[in-house]
Design a protein around this motif. Structure first.
Motif, PDB file in Angstrom:
ATOM      1  N   VAL A 172      -3.507 -49.216  77.304  1.00  0.00           N
ATOM      2  CA  VAL A 172      -1.420 -49.767  76.858  1.00  0.00           C
ATOM      3  C   VAL A 172      -0.686 -49.333  75.708  1.00  0.00           C
ATOM      4  O   VAL A 172       0.238 -48.792  75.522  1.00  0.00           O
ATOM      5  N   ALA A 173      -1.460 -50.644  75.372  1.00  0.00           N
ATOM      6  CA  ALA A 173      -0.480 -50.806  73.781  1.00  0.00           C
ATOM      7  C   ALA A 173      -1.266 -49.874  73.310  1.00  0.00           C
ATOM      8  O   ALA A 173       0.223 -49.568  72.071  1.00  0.00           O
ATOM      9  N   ARG A 174      -2.163 -49.595  73.112  1.00  0.00           N
ATOM     10  CA  ARG A 174      -2.354 -48.506  71.779  1.00  0.00           C
ATOM     11  C   ARG A 174      -2.158 -47.500  72.469  1.00  0.00           C
ATOM     12  O   ARG A 174      -1.323 -45.919  71.526  1.00  0.00           O
ATOM     13  N   ALA A 175      -1.439 -46.732  73.677  1.00  0.00           N
ATOM     14  CA  ALA A 175      -1.187 -45.390  74.481  1.00  0.00           C
ATOM     15  C   ALA A 175       0.214 -44.488  72.977  1.00  0.00           C
ATOM     16  O   ALA A 175       0.868 -45.212  72.799  1.00  0.00           O
ATOM     17  N   SER A 176      -0.418 -43.421  72.670  1.00  0.00           N
ATOM     18  CA  SER A 176       0.595 -43.082  72.030  1.00  0.00           C
ATOM     19  C   SER A 176       1.741 -42.592  72.516  1.00  0.00           C
ATOM     20  O   SER A 176       3.104 -42.709  71.815  1.00  0.00           O
ATOM     21  N   TRP A 177       2.362 -42.480  74.009  1.00  0.00           N
ATOM     22  CA  TRP A 177       3.344 -42.808  74.854  1.00  0.00           C
ATOM     23  C   TRP A 177       4.346 -43.964  74.861  1.00  0.00           C
ATOM     24  O   TRP A 177       5.838 -44.513  74.807  1.00  0.00           O
ATOM     25  N   ARG A 178       3.544 -45.142  74.189  1.00  0.00           N
ATOM     26  CA  ARG A 178       4.059 -46.830  74.452  1.00  0.00           C
ATOM     27  C   ARG A 178       4.297 -46.841  72.523  1.00  0.00           C
ATOM     28  O   ARG A 178       5.087 -47.552  72.479  1.00  0.00           O
ATOM     29  N   THR A 179       3.543 -46.659  71.413  1.00  0.00           N
ATOM     30  CA  THR A 179       3.801 -46.683  70.139  1.00  0.00           C
ATOM     31  C   THR A 179       4.764 -45.026  69.446  1.00  0.00           C
ATOM     32  O   THR A 179       4.805 -45.429  68.365  1.00  0.00           O
TER      33      THR A 179
END
Length: 181
Positions: A172-179
């Motif tokens: 989740v932390a690395r997901a493009s939608w988070r970053t």
């Protein structure tokens, strides 16, 4: 939950609430008005679910804190189940506990092994206020439990424990939608 078919719909596609959005972790309020606004919400839920290639979608996943979800989901025998539930209550979840891959439109592109019962019964109402009872087995039972969790303010990530949970949270932390990348 995710799927591949996109039949036509009359609703409008709304933005999805992603993990971290506060509505995903608050129990939804009961529907008391079974009028045209509720019917429009159900249509928008279907349109959004199909556009995102899902098999289920709860109202709080599009920013509406009401106890409503839609589904277009096969069971393990590939029988298609299509419908919606207003004010759903999970009244039975029993049988074998199966750990299987589970995804969510609010955690796009991710999945994790999640334990669910292989039989579920949900009671609620149609958008016109008629009572209904839905029985699900296999993958459809997983879908019903998943969507009931949403209206109760939970995601499948809340059910994943230990090493699997830590791995999912790293994803989740690395997901493009988070970053944003």
């Amino acid at each position: 939950m995710r799927n591949g078919s996109i039949p036509g719909t009359h609703g409008r596609v709304r933005p999805l609430t992603l993990l971290g959005g506060p509505l995903l972790h608050e129990p939804c309020g009961a529907v008391s008005d079974f009028g045209p606004e509720l019917a429009a919400l159900v249509e928008d839920l279907f349109a959004t679910m199909y556009a995102a290639e899902g098999v289920g979608l709860a109202a709080n996943q599009i920013g509406v804190p009401l106890r409503v979800f839609v589904y277009d989901c096969p069971d393990d025998e590939e029988v298609r189940h299509l419908g919606h539930v207003v004010n759903p209550r999970l009244v039975e979840a029993d049988g074998l506990v199966l750990r299987g891959p589970e995804g969510c439109l609010s955690l796009p592109g991710l999945e994790a092994p999640t334990e669910r019962y292989d039989h579920a019964v949900v009671e609620g109402f149609t958008a016109t206020g008629e009572p209904l009872t839905i029985h699900g087995t296999g993958f459809f039972a997983r879908c019903l439990q998943h969507e009931c969790d949403h209206v109760d303010g939970r995601t499948y990530a809340d059910r994943v424990e230990g090493r699997r949970h830590r791995r999912l949270m790293r994803q989740v932390a690395r997901a493009s939608w988070r970053t944003g990348g």
